[in-house]
Write a protein that holds these residues in place. Structure first.
Motif, PDB file in Angstrom:
ATOM      1  N   MET A 173       0.840  -1.193   0.000  1.00 38.47           N
ATOM      2  CA  MET A 173       0.000   0.000   0.000  1.00 38.47           C
ATOM      3  C   MET A 173       0.878   1.248   0.000  1.00 38.47           C
ATOM      4  N   SER A 174       1.914   1.221  -0.801  1.00 35.77           N
ATOM      5  CA  SER A 174       2.900   2.287  -0.925  1.00 35.77           C
ATOM      6  C   SER A 174       3.561   2.686   0.398  1.00 35.77           C
ATOM      7  N   TYR A 175       3.504   1.774   1.358  1.00 33.06           N
ATOM      8  CA  TYR A 175       4.207   2.005   2.615  1.00 33.06           C
ATOM      9  C   TYR A 175       5.369   1.026   2.697  1.00 33.06           C
ATOM     10  N   GLU A 220      -4.054  -5.334   7.582  1.00 32.84           N
ATOM     11  CA  GLU A 220      -3.875  -4.072   8.269  1.00 32.84           C
ATOM     12  C   GLU A 220      -2.405  -3.697   8.357  1.00 32.84           C
ATOM     13  N   ILE A 221      -2.146  -2.437   8.104  1.00 36.89           N
ATOM     14  CA  ILE A 221      -0.791  -1.942   8.303  1.00 36.89           C
ATOM     15  C   ILE A 221      -0.776  -1.272   9.667  1.00 36.89           C
ATOM     16  N   ARG A 222       0.179  -1.614  10.457  1.00 38.72           N
ATOM     17  CA  ARG A 222       0.186  -0.998  11.785  1.00 38.72           C
ATOM     18  C   ARG A 222       1.596  -0.964  12.370  1.00 38.72           C
ATOM     19  N   PRO A 254      -9.863 -10.152  -3.855  1.00 37.37           N
ATOM     20  CA  PRO A 254      -8.898  -9.054  -3.840  1.00 37.37           C
ATOM     21  C   PRO A 254      -7.474  -9.528  -4.148  1.00 37.37           C
ATOM     22  N   HIS A 288       0.065   4.775  15.377  1.00 35.41           N
ATOM     23  CA  HIS A 288       0.070   3.647  14.450  1.00 35.41           C
ATOM     24  C   HIS A 288       0.061   4.247  13.053  1.00 35.41           C
ATOM     25  N   THR A 289       0.143   3.438  12.067  1.00 35.42           N
ATOM     26  CA  THR A 289       0.163   4.020  10.742  1.00 35.42           C
ATOM     27  C   THR A 289      -0.698   3.251   9.769  1.00 35.42           C
ATOM     28  N   HIS A 290      -1.386   3.978   8.910  1.00 33.65           N
ATOM     29  CA  HIS A 290      -2.029   3.371   7.754  1.00 33.65           C
ATOM     30  C   HIS A 290      -1.619   4.179   6.542  1.00 33.65           C
ATOM     31  N   SER A 291      -0.771   5.125   6.764  1.00 34.42           N
ATOM     32  CA  SER A 291      -0.510   6.118   5.738  1.00 34.42           C
ATOM     33  C   SER A 291      -0.069   5.459   4.449  1.00 34.42           C
ATOM     34  N   THR A 292      -0.670   5.877   3.330  1.00 39.26           N
ATOM     35  CA  THR A 292      -0.206   5.399   2.046  1.00 39.26           C
ATOM     36  C   THR A 292       0.645   6.478   1.389  1.00 39.26           C
ATOM     37  N   ASP A 293       0.990   7.449   2.185  1.00 38.81           N
ATOM     38  CA  ASP A 293       1.809   8.546   1.672  1.00 38.81           C
ATOM     39  C   ASP A 293       3.205   8.448   2.275  1.00 38.81           C
ATOM     40  N   GLY A 336     -15.839  -5.510  -7.565  1.00 36.18           N
ATOM     41  CA  GLY A 336     -15.444  -5.845  -6.200  1.00 36.18           C
ATOM     42  C   GLY A 336     -13.977  -5.581  -5.906  1.00 36.18           C
ATOM     43  N   TRP A 337     -13.252  -4.964  -6.846  1.00 38.21           N
ATOM     44  CA  TRP A 337     -11.865  -4.576  -6.547  1.00 38.21           C
ATOM     45  C   TRP A 337     -11.909  -3.354  -5.657  1.00 38.21           C
ATOM     46  N   GLN A 338     -10.978  -3.300  -4.700  1.00 39.82           N
ATOM     47  CA  GLN A 338     -10.959  -2.176  -3.782  1.00 39.82           C
ATOM     48  C   GLN A 338      -9.589  -1.519  -3.766  1.00 39.82           C
ATOM     49  N   PHE A 353      -7.529   1.758  -1.524  1.00 38.02           N
ATOM     50  CA  PHE A 353      -7.757   2.725  -0.450  1.00 38.02           C
ATOM     51  C   PHE A 353      -6.595   3.673  -0.289  1.00 38.02           C
TER      52      PHE A 353
END
Lengths: 845, 154
Positions: free
Chosen positions: A351-353, A406-408, A778, B76-81, B140-142, B144
């Protein structure tokens, strides 16, 4: 495997027989054919340790405590009646100098009849039907002898055996796998202890995935789920000595919970097997056998130590067995402890992380597993029985940065140690008591299998708020406590002329309770019962026909579940009811019919069958957010029992230098249960719901073996699967976790003696795996890759204790690749890097 | 007996393998436009309403989307940046802001300029939050996007 498909004694009968013939003729119209891939043949055709002991002691059995039908062949009892058209055969077995050989094994026609020589080296068969026979005689340390004769013209046969040049252990049997395969029309595969040892990997399924058509769905280095021809989870039955292993098969992130060291041999059916095993045996059965019996008045044991470089694994196992006259006992213990495993990359991009990895180790994937088991058995004239109690306890971590999808990041100091197990993690204890009993009478063999199992599984995660859920009180996210009891009684009628009729009833009860703050599966109780009849009809020496039918009735009731927290609804708040009380009854008729043609180098098989699977609690009643996969999963209480029709063909050619096995199949599901990813959202998570769709699958395996010389053999295995959904919202898409086209080129060098070493071998396997571009949401497209594995080993014969060495290098070039069927594929975690596995085993007698 | 059946089987096996014409492409959340909001490290204010703006595209047909906002007081992180925002010290939430909403997209669109209004009450905790946008297509492709935002005061 299918004891049922074993062709069997040929005796008498009249009315029953005629009716059977009519029935069979009817089934024959549907018919089909063969296969057998005895990859094993390429690896080894040597009796495992246990085998020669039982042979030498005079206990019948090539390897094991015979299953019921084998038992019946073993002792042509003294209660014989002299019936017309029957003849006897007797003789004496001696060594080169004419000394009698007591305890030599004498078998007729691929073990259909068997006996051992008495104190004077004499043997006798009574009441054999007239006709041609192949007589095989084997004795520890002697070369095997094989003769062909006709009864009643030859009623006396004396055989002189030559001293064998090789080690004592190496009593060659005439390809056990091939013989077993000829007794079943289903697609059959076999692996013995030697195979398991030579290919030993982190988990039993990773070890078995070397076999064409078998693969594993891996979760880290020590856990894998079984996959047969691309399907797994609740569609594969794993059994121990015929009794189903009951864990949490529906779940993504845990493995088999079976000690791979305890397995003596494995019989695999790739194809519909509900006939014998009931619900869930849709794509096949992996039956693990631990039925060996020590020799009379003997004791023996072994101890093994192993190490692996990639995850710094340290393992040990020990086994001891002792037998007096009729009673015996066995005990085993094993343990492994491993650190975080290594992947050939410095960071993982998901996810680009970027997750930076310390020392290329996948943090928090360490674990350990300890197992112990003991068996007490009794061998009587008519009754043979044993009781086994075993326990497996394991704990392992999940990759810390992305458990599920999940990314964490976390404040936990994961990199402080590569051996500690932090959160998230799982802990499993599997306790099992089981017994197999065989009772032999003059006309009927009975078999009673009973078992009780308790599977306690806990999943721990950091207590964190998700969605509307506040911070949970502790780290116990999910708990499943499953108790199951099962029983199976069968009767095999062996005095019917040319027929072996087997009938049986089986029943099982399961109760599963949940706990923890994460909801995914409600409590449930299920009760199933089935009855079946299977007939094997020996049409001629070349043809075997089989047909069977089974009826099952099953009931499942699920409990209600309400969230422990509230969710805002319509201006107020409410503890949502995630699962409703539900009660469903299913019944199913399964059947199968097939034919085996075996003549000289040819073996042709065809089998067609229908199998079924009752929907599980998750498919029926789940209704909640799965925070491992970050999705909302919804069950459907109206699901029907899943049905599958499959046609299997097998063609085998065995020539002195060549062996070719081809096993294509065609499979159709009118109502495959599919967890369909939709375009909708629920509480901000993507909705996945269970639907049923038509599915068509085809593919198969090809195995070719060419013996370049006595020592050197080249092999090629190919596996191909194609699946497509024919209806529903994902019409035109494949099924999840479809294995890509893959092949293995192998070169094996084996030498019976090299100096002080015996059973020396060295092999190279080149795995070529094609890209998998046929995917369904997916999933991600996965590029192809090549891997090279090496293995070598030998046994050093010292004065007292033989020592066996094994060395394996997996992923020799430390290639970075993605395994399409790995649980970690979706989060872009590559497969394990180079792994050097060494083991040393001491044989104690 | 077997050759015709076998040939037939082989024919089925190898003719049925042509790739399907189904959709294998994920939808795209495009936040490169000048008015796209919020971008990574943006600040939104208590007691105000801000507008989410992004361009959604898909090769075939868009499905729906959701927005979820939760606190990141534990880092925590979910950042896609790739860019990291300046973080506050770790703190315990008292009354964290939470936004969980599902949104529909009109059917048969390959391109959709999404907007959504989000009002932040005056009583919630200030600090770093995660702003999660999830988008599906009809197949159904996702895809985020995880965006770090700060809730602050003017």
């Amino acid at each position: 495997m299918h004891k049922l498909f074993l062709n069997e004694s040929v005796k008498r009968a009249s009315l029953v027989e005629r009716k059977m013939k009519d029935l069979i003729r009817f089934f024959v119209v549907l018919l089909m054919m063969t296969e057998v891939v005895s990859l094993n043949a390429q690896v080894k055709k040597v009796v495992p340790r246990e085998a020669w002991i039982s042979v030498s002691s005079g206990t019948y059995g090539l390897t094991d405590l015979p299953e019921s039908s084998e038992l019946s062949k073993s002792s042509e009892s003294s209660e014989s009646l002299d019936l017309p058209r029957l003849s006897g055969l007797s003789g004496k077995v001696t060594d080169e100098t004419g000394n009698p050989l007591p305890g030599a094994t004498v078998t007729l026609n691929d073990n259909r009849y068997g006996t051992v020589t008495d104190r004077n080296g004499s043997y006798q068969f009574r009441e054999l039907p007239q006709g041609w026979y192949v007589v095989e005689v084997s004795y520890l340390g002697c070369e095997k002898s094989s003769r062909r004769l006709h009864l009643p013209f030859n009623q006396q046969l004396n055989i002189q055996l030559k001293q064998e040049a090789q080690q004592l252990q190496e009593v060659t049997i005439s390809d056990y796998a091939l013989q077993r395969s000829r007794q079943t029309a289903a697609s059959y595969q076999y692996a013995d202890r030697d195979f398991l040892q030579q290919h030993e990997s982190g988990s039993l399924m990773q070890t078995l995935s070397r076999l064409p058509g078998i693969s594993s769905m891996d979760i880290g280095s020590g856990n894998s789920k079984p996959v047969i021809r691309g399907l797994g989870f609740n569609r594969v039955v794993v059994a121990e000595n015929g009794l189903r292993h009951e864990g949490q098969e529906w779940g993504h992130d845990h493995g088999l919970e079976i000690d791979q060291e305890s397995v003596e041999r494995i019989e695999i059916i790739k194809g519909p097997a509900s006939l014998m095993y009931g619900s869930n045996a849709i794509v096949g059965v992996i039956d693990l056998k631990q039925l060996s019996v020590p020799a009379r008045n003997s004791h023996e044991g072994n101890a093994e130590v192993k190490v692996a470089s990639n995850n710094q694994l340290l393992g040990f196992s020990g086994r001891y067995a002792q037998r007096g006259d009729r009673w015996y006992w066995k005990a085993r213990i094993s343990g492994v402890d491993y650190a975080d495993y290594r992947v050939p990359t410095d960071s993982i991009e998901y996810m680009s992380y970027y997750f930076k990895l310390k020392d290329r180790q996948l943090r928090n994937t360490a674990g350990y597993e300890y197992t112990a088991g003991t068996t007490v058995g009794y061998l009587g004239d008519h009754l043979k029985t044993h009781l086994t109690v075993s326990n497996v306890f394991s704990k392992s971590g999940f990759f810390a940065n992305a458990h599920g999808l999940e990314i964490r990041n976390s404040a936990i100091p994961y990199d402080a140690s590569d051996r500690d197990i932090d959160l998230p993690s799982q802990q499993v204890n599997h306790f099992k008591i089981m017994s197999n009993s065989f009772w032999q009478s003059y006309t009927i063999d009975y078999q009673l299998d009973m078992g009780f199992q308790h599977n306690l599984r806990k999943e721990f995660s950091e207590p964190l708020p998700h969605g509307y859920m506040p911070v949970p009180p502790d780290s116990l996210e999910r708990l499943f406590s499953k108790s199951s009891a099962s029983a199976h009684l069968s009767a095999t009628f062996r005095k019917l002329e040319n027929h072996e009729l087997k009938t049986g009833v089986s029943t099982d009860y399961q109760h599963n309770e949940r706990g923890g703050w994460g909801f995914i599966l409600p409590d449930y109780t299920s009760l199933n019962a089935g009855m079946y009849a299977i007939d094997n009809y020996r049409l001629s020496e070349k043809w075997l026909l089989t047909a069977g039918v089974r009826y099952d009735l099953g009931h499942i009731s699920t409990g209600s579940y309400r969230d422990w927290y509230t969710t805002p609804v319509d201006g107020g708040t409410k503890a949502m009811e995630r699962a409703l009380e539900l009660s469903r009854t299913y019944h199913s008729l399964s059947w199968g019919t097939g034919a085996v043609y075996a003549h000289q180098q040819w073996q042709l098989k065809m089998n067609i069958g229908k199998s079924f699977r009752m929907p599980n609690a998750k498919e029926l009643a789940s209704n909640g957010l799965n925070y491992h996969m970050y999705r909302y999963e919804k069950g459907d209480s109206t699901l029907k029992a899943e049905e599958s029709y499959q046609l299997d063909v097998g063609i085998s050619i065995t020539l002195p230098r060549w062996e070719v096995h081809l096993s294509p199949f065609v499979n159709y599901f009118p109502n495959y249960i599919y967890l369909n990813p939709t375009a909708q959202y629920y509480e901000a998570q993507q909705v996945f719901y269970h639907r049923q769709s038509e599915v068509f699958r085809t593919g198969g395996e090809l195995s070719v073996l060419y013996r370049l010389s006595d020592e050197l053999a080249a092999g090629f295995d190919l596996e191909y699967i194609y699946s497509v959904q024919l209806s529903g919202e994902k019409k035109g898409y494949t099924l999840p976790f479809s294995p890509p086209l893959n092949s293995v080129f192998g070169l094996t060098y084996e030498k019976a003696r090299v100096g002080r070493f015996s059973k020396a071998f060295a092999a190279i396997d080149v795995h070529l795996t094609a890209a998998q571009n046929n995917i369904v949401p997916p999933e991600k497209k996965t590029p192809g890759y090549q891997l090279v594995n090496l293995r070598t080993g030998a046994t050093l014969k010292t004065d007292k204790i033989p020592v066996q060495f094994q060395l394996q290098v997996r992923n020799l070039f430390n290639t970075k690749y993605y395994d399409h069927t790995s649980f970690y594929r979706l989060i872009e975690v590559p497969g394990a890097g180079r792994n050097i596995i060494a083991s040393i085993q001491f044989q104690l007698n | 007996m077997k050759p015709p059946i076998l040939l037939f089987l082989m024919a089925i096996a190898f003719t049925s393998c042509q790739p399907g014409d189904h959709d294998d492409e994920l939808p795209v959340i495009d936040m490169s436009a000048a008015d796209a909001f919020p971008l990574n490290c943006a600040t939104v204010y208590r007691g105000e309403t801000f507008e989410f703006r992004a361009l959604f595209t898909d090769n075939s047909e868009l499905g729906s989307f959701s927005i979820e906002m939760h606190h990141n007081f534990d880092h925590h992180t979910h950042s896609t940046d790739a860019t990291q925002c300046e973080m506050d010290p770790v703190k315990t939430p008292v009354s964290p802001f939470r936004w969980i909403e599902n949104y529909t997209i009109p059917s048969a669109l390959q391109r959709y300029e999404a907007t959504a209004s989000i009002t932040i009450p005056t009583t919630v905790d200030t600090g770093m939050y995660h702003f999660m946008v999830r988008l599906t297509d009809a197949a159904g492709w996702q895809t985020f996007r995880g965006i770090s935002v700060r809730i602050g005061d003017r």
